[in-house]
Design an enzyme around this catalytic site. Structure first.
Site, PDB file in Angstrom:
ATOM      1  CG  ASP A  51      -1.694   1.225   1.443  1.00 31.96           C
ATOM      2  OD1 ASP A  51      -2.394   1.634   0.501  1.00 31.96           O
ATOM      3  OD2 ASP A  51      -1.615   1.806   2.536  1.00 31.96           O
ATOM      4  CG  ASP A  77      -1.809   8.003   3.164  1.00 28.86           C
ATOM      5  OD1 ASP A  77      -0.900   8.823   3.366  1.00 28.86           O
ATOM      6  OD2 ASP A  77      -2.845   7.953   3.841  1.00 28.86           O
TER       7      ASP A  77
END
Length: 254
Positions: free
Chosen positions: A39, A41
């Site tokens: 991922d 953020d």
């Protein structure tokens, strides 16, 4: 309970990346790791969770409504307007991005060991490219799945697309998904991947979630874990208090 069901309930394992490490041998229960999906953020960069409240305010939706689900439910012309509103928030936030602790150490290790790296994020491409250009210019991530890919996490489609791109014939079973949200853990779990939670004060409750295999508090903790052989601390059921206690130990710094 059949053999396959029993196998599903065992903690996930991968063989050591260091060839001279002997505790785990490559076999059916300890297959080789083929790649790691990240991922963005809150995972590759420090969390900027304030963006989500700003986005919901801009879209006039409550916290209970998923931002992307809401946008996709709008008429086509309104979707574009809504996308521009949240992209403006993300562009401002990307200017103050900070890399996660241990970021380069982990990425350089994976490169050295020949482990593929991919990205599966709900961000749009501009903040992702900003992060890669500024903090990891020499690192290769391919493919990079962004918001343009549908359906987004928590659907496993993005991770399965990466597995297919890498010509893996077992879906996500040879992969690890590293993230910081329930969307990441659920997408990885549903794709068949092992899941690693980068834990912080906001997501600590996910350490005990059935979709979370292992917890770390900084990215480079994965180096020694992968070197010696990945062993999940949480099994695939809700019935093993010992593995849940092991996960809880990862939160002692908070």
């Amino acid at each position: 309970m059949n053999d396959q069901k029993q196998e599903d309930l065992k903690p996930r394992r991968f063989a050591p990346l260091h060839s001279s490490t002997a505790p785990l041998q490559v076999n059916k229960s300890t297959p080789p790791l083929k790649g790691v999906v990240f991922d963005v953020d809150g995972t590759l960069c420090e969390p900027q969770n304030y963006m989500f409240s700003e986005m919901r305010s801009a879209l006039e939706i409550p916290k209970s409504v998923d931002i992307l689900d809401h946008i996709h439910s709008l008429p086509e012309k309104e979707q574009q307007i809504a996308q521009e509103k949240i992209q403006a928030i993300e562009r401002r936030a990307m200017l103050v991005q900070k890399p996660q602790a241990g970021l380069l150490e982990l990425m350089e290790y994976l490169t050295e060991r020949g482990v593929r790296k991919g990205i599966c994020t709900r961000n749009f491409d501009t903040p992702v490219n900003h992060l890669l250009t500024n903090f990891m210019p020499s690192q290769l991530f391919d493919p990079i799945i962004t918001r343009a890919f549908r359906p987004p996490k928590p659907d496993p489609a993005g991770i399965l697309h990466i597995a297919k791109n890498w010509a893996l014939d077992d879906g996500g079973n040879s992969l690890i998904m590293v993230g910081d949200s329930i969307d990441d853990m659920t997408a990885g779990y549903r794709a068949g991947a092992a899941t690693v939670l980068l834990v912080n004060e906001q997501n600590a409750h996910l350490a005990r979630h059935e979709h979370t295999d292992l917890c770390i508090t900084r990215l480079d903790e994965l180096v020694s874990i992968l070197e010696e052989g990945f062993v999940g601390q949480v099994d695939r059921s809700e019935k093993n208090p010992e593995t849940k206690q092991m996960a809880t130990e990862a939160l002692q710094d908070f």
